[in-house]
Design an enzyme around this catalytic site. Structure first.
Site, PDB file in Angstrom:
ATOM      1  N   GLN A   1       0.829  -1.217   0.000  1.00 49.38           N
ATOM      2  CA  GLN A   1       0.000   0.000   0.000  1.00 49.38           C
ATOM      3  C   GLN A   1       0.860   1.263   0.000  1.00 49.38           C
ATOM      4  OE1 GLN A   1      -3.265  -1.939   2.927  1.00 49.38           O
ATOM      5  NE2 GLN A   1      -3.665   0.189   2.484  1.00 49.38           N
TER       6      GLN A   1
ATOM      7  N   ARG B   1      -9.651  -0.178   7.277  1.00 46.92           N
ATOM      8  CA  ARG B   1     -10.581   0.766   6.642  1.00 46.92           C
ATOM      9  C   ARG B   1     -10.889   1.942   7.560  1.00 46.92           C
ATOM     10  NH1 ARG B   1     -14.431  -0.942   1.863  1.00 46.92           N
ATOM     11  NH2 ARG B   1     -14.736   1.132   1.072  1.00 46.92           N
ATOM     12  N   CYS B   2      -9.841   2.490   8.119  1.00 44.93           N
ATOM     13  CA  CYS B   2     -10.022   3.649   8.993  1.00 44.93           C
ATOM     14  C   CYS B   2      -8.705   4.378   9.104  1.00 44.93           C
ATOM     15  CB  CYS B   2     -10.542   3.208  10.359  1.00 44.93           C
ATOM     16  SG  CYS B   2      -9.395   3.233  11.715  1.00 44.93           S
TER      17      CYS B   2
ATOM     18  N   GLU C   1     -13.127   5.483   3.996  1.00 42.38           N
ATOM     19  CA  GLU C   1     -13.275   4.795   5.279  1.00 42.38           C
ATOM     20  C   GLU C   1     -14.463   5.243   6.083  1.00 42.38           C
ATOM     21  OE1 GLU C   1      -9.499   5.955   6.333  1.00 42.38           O
ATOM     22  OE2 GLU C   1      -8.546   4.213   5.474  1.00 42.38           O
TER      23      GLU C   1
END
Ligand code: CDP
Length: 809
Positions: A240, A387-388, A763
């Site tokens: 990522q 996802r945050c 997110e």
């Protein structure tokens, strides 16, 4: 000329710029099986590496015998810590300032830990080799509870105890116990305690945000290829943050960065799981250097779930104080954070608990204090923002549960309690008690819109009737109304605040306009399914007036892309999106000078209009961006260099603060614990919207992962440290069967400091969704005396809650 007869409206539509639901350009290849993922990479003579993993959660390693494994046909080498030690590669730094064993060095600290790396001609031979590596383990006492860890005599990290038995400081300051990692504080302790002690009303609650896992569909993996002749290392991987990985590989291996090329090809979901550096990367590189051949390592599903970065595992205790009429006066939060065997959290350096200090949420809370204790246990390392944005999900869950608990204490409607405590529109920019400066918001408008859309009062009346019916024995189903209002903090970050391993968290975009008026833009981020190739071209189309269809977006190759810190924490749009707009503006500034020269007027006498520069007051005199691009390469323009290129490295002045209002209507069968989501309404405000269709897709995906976490997804351990949910038979991954219909909505409150006013969105639905689903469950039981039950709310736990509340009597 066609341009002269085309209306302005048509010209705008032709660009497919910002605000257009442009179809995803990536999907042509994804839907036809033409994606290029790491496991699709096949190189001549490529070998395959795989791990011998520990069956024990805590054990001493007395010996490792590799002889039988080396006899397996096709097995070429078996690496152990002893092989890596001379190279100084048996341990590696983590993103959190700790260090982690690459291969077990004398002991193991969690089940599934990497013990030896078998390198073979193919995956099957590697698997056979793994079976024959004989490891003699001596079991040690296992600790899976962080509270027990802080009391225990058992030393988990013997490497972090000084010879005289004292406990040296860690990367984040003093450590209180040999299994303690750090204490991190934010806010004012004494004033907060005083406000709470003297408050008219105080609500207290303890909650556990369970350990879960991002579980991307594609697991982690890499291919390392060392070209010994040219001294060049190429590393393809599910990264990522490819540039950060290149820097880390360079620091660890000593190979200079210009001789390392890191490539993130197509990535099948990341959600934070692919931010960190894993032993598989190091072992593949070493194996490629040793054998002189490319080496591939790809996790299987169990490897991924059991050993790569987990998320959450926060034990949170809160106190919230208020006046009798519901005005919140203070908030106190303590977290015991279980980090597993190594502190491998992916957070900016100065924030060992991420942005947990956004836990005052969307409310104007004058006094607050947060304290986080990080603790070692015998669980897998990690601690990523699934996802945050760096623990924002935990923070929002905490405050949205505390609001509900306070509403119960005050015997007040939770929607009204939120409304009277929201930060008001005129208070922005708003400095929260724990330090963050929220850039913009209009919470009351969003809340009113949401409550009206679902007919909140009607729902409450229906719920009251349902309670009556239940008590009268007419139904066995309860009805829950889940509310949540969240504020995210995304776009890390200003370099002065945010770095990872000393690398400032800016991002970048480099644009080249070709003579024919098409373009390529390269960014420091990397899409994992978010649709960057579609949306970043839209930003440029609006900024430079060339159709999005003529602009290629490229990410993920460190040899070509400008340096950037990658994609996670919804930072791509706030940071790289801003860099894209800024680079576009540089192009436009040069294009303006070229247009003025071609039109024989002063620079200030031309203005940009959709796809051209027009002479002010004479709209028939113009040069299109296509014409200007050609002129940039074929005309000698005095004082202007040929070509049309620009680069921007963008250091955001602040983070962006998207927000949203969610409502979930749920039926619960008290006899089976089965939940049925009747309605889910999601209003998101992510500032200026680039692509409404992609935003909707992001919201659907984020909500689905939120549903998973709230209603069943969990990495659970038994007392021996065995992972009980290490396969998709046990780990809940929702399918279309469980997913409800989502109603999406929006308001637009642009970010004042972002060049195009955009905030992140990827997110938000996860951050806001988890408390919304959880609150729906808790709300159904509120009329029967429930204050709080822990997630995940799977059928069994819901049945148990009903049972404990006497609803089966
Ligand atoms: O960093 P990441 O890509 O995961 O998250 P993001 O910046 O929130 O963007 C997710 C996707 O939504 C990207 O394709 C964005 O361009 C798009 N988006 C949008 O269309 N409008 C916004 N205001 C924010 C994001």
């Amino acid at each position: 000329m066609k341009d002269e007869v085309t209306s302005r409206e048509d010209r705008v539509a032709n660009l497919k710029g910002m605000g257009c639901s442009r179809k995803r350009v990536e999907d042509a290849r994804f839907t036809q099986g033409k994606g290029n993922y790491v496991d699709d990479i096949k190189l001549d003579g490529m070998l395959f590496g795989d791990f011998v993993r520990s069956p024990y959660a805590h054990a001493r390693i007395k010996s490792i015998d590799t002889a039988a494994a080396l006899e397996v046909p096709g097995v070429l080498a078996v690496l152990t810590a002893d092989d890596l030690r001379p190279l100084g590669l048996h341990w590696m730094p983590t993103l959190a300032g700790d260090k982690q064993m690459v291969l077990a060095d004398g002991k193991v600290l969690f089940q599934g830990q990497e013990v030896a790396f078998v390198v073979a001609e193919d995956r099957y031979a590697a698997a056979d080799g793994i079976e024959l590596v004989e490891v003699d383990y001596e079991e040690l006492p296992v600790i899976v509870d962080p509270f027990e860890a802080l009391q225990s005599d058992v030393v988990l990290r013997e490497d972090l105890v000084a010879e005289d038995g004292s406990i040296p400081d860690g990367a984040h300051g003093p450590r209180k116990h040999h299994n303690h990692i750090f204490t991190w504080e934010a806010g004012d302790k004494a004033p907060t305690e005083e406000v709470i002690a003297n408050a008219e009303v105080v609500a207290e609650e303890s909650m556990y945000y369970h350990r879960t896992h991002p579980c991307p569909l594609e697991t982690c993996g890499c291919v390392a290829s060392m070209d010994k002749v040219n001294g060049k290392l190429t590393l393809w991987g599910t990264f990522q943050a490819p540039h950060a990985i290149r820097t880390v590989v360079s620091l660890i291996s000593g190979i200079e960065e210009h001789n390392i090329r890191v490539i993130s090809p197509d990535i099948g979901g990341g959600f934070g799981n692919k931010v960190g550096a894993y032993p598989g990367y190091v072992c593949s590189v070493v194996a490629s250097i040793v054998t002189g051949k490319p080496v591939k390592w790809i996790e299987d599903r169990m490897d991924n779930l059991m050993t790569t970065a987990f998320a959450r595992d926060y034990h949170m205790t809160g106190k919230i104080s208020a006046t009798k009429d519901g005005k919140i006066t203070g908030l106190h939060c303590h977290v015991t954070a279980d980090h597993g065997g190594f502190d491998a959290c992916a957070d900016p350096t100065k924030f060992p608990a991420g942005f947990m200090n956004i836990c005052t949420g969307s409310y104007d809370i004058p006094t607050a204090f947060l304290e986080v204790d990080g603790v070692y246990t015998n669980k897998a390392p990690g601690g990523v923002s699934y996802r945050c944005s760096f623990r924002v999900t935990e923070a929002v869950y905490f405050i949205e549960r505390m609001i509900e608990v306070l509403a119960i204490k005050l015997d007040m409607d939770a929607a009204e309690l939120r409304r009277i405590n929201f930060i008001k529109k005129e208070q922005f920019p708003y400095t929260a008690a724990l330090g963050w400066e929220y850039d913009s918001g209009d919470y009351h408008t969003a809340w009113d819109k949401a409550l009206k859309a679902v007919d909140y009062e009607g729902l409450r009346a229906e719920q009251a009737q349902r309670v009556e019916d239940f008590k009268a024995g007419k139904t066995r189903k309860l009805m829950g109304i889940g509310l949540s209002f969240f504020t995210e903090i995304v776009g890390a970050g200003p370099v002065k605040n945010c770095d990872i391993l000393g690398l400032g968290m800016f991002d970048s975009c480099e644009i080249r306009i070709h003579p024919t008026g098409s373009a390529i833009a390269r960014l420091g981020t990397i899409s994992q399914g978010q649709g960057h190739a579609t949306t970043f071209a839209q930003i440029l189309a609006s900024e430079i007036g060339l159709p999005a269809d003529s602009i290629t977006i490229e990410e993920g190759d460190t040899d070509t892309a400008p340096y950037g810190l990658g994609t996670y924490g919804s930072r791509s749009t706030p940071v790289a999106g801003a860099a894209t707009a800024m680079a576009g503006r540089k192009i436009r500034a040069k294009a303006q000078m070229i247009a003025a020269y071609l039109l024989e007027v002063h620079d200030n006498d031309v203005e940009f209009d959709v796809d051209r520069f027009v002479v002010k007051g004479a709209p028939e005199k113009f040069k299109t961006m296509k014409e200007i691009a050609f002129a940039a390469y074929n005309q000698a323009i005095p004082g202007i260099e040929p070509g049309l290129e620009a680069v921007s490295y963008y250091d955001p002045p602040n983070m962006t603060y998207p927000f949203g209002a969610y409502v979930c209507v749920m039926d619960i069968d008290v006899d089976t614990g089965v939940t049925e989501i009747r309605r889910f309404y999601a209003l998101d405000d992510c500032g200026t919207r680039i692509n409404p269709m992609i935003i909707e897709g992001q919201v659907h995906g984020g909500l689905t992962e939120a549903l998973a976490v709230a209603l069943g997804q969990e990495i659970a351990y038994d007392d021996m440290g065995n992972v009980k949910t290490g396969t998709l038979m046990d780990f809940f991954l929702p399918t279309a069967w469980e997913v409800p219909n989502y109603e999406t909505d929006f308001t637009v409150t642009p970010s004042p400091h972002h060049p195009i006013g955009a905030k992140g969105v990827g997110e938000s639905p996860h951050v806001g969704g988890v408390p919304c689903f959880s609150n729906a469950v808790q709300d159904a039981f509120r009329p029967f005396g429930n204050t709080h039950t822990n997630m995940p709310h799977d059928h069994w736990r819901i049945w148990r809650t009903a049972n404990e509340l006497g609803l089966h009597d």
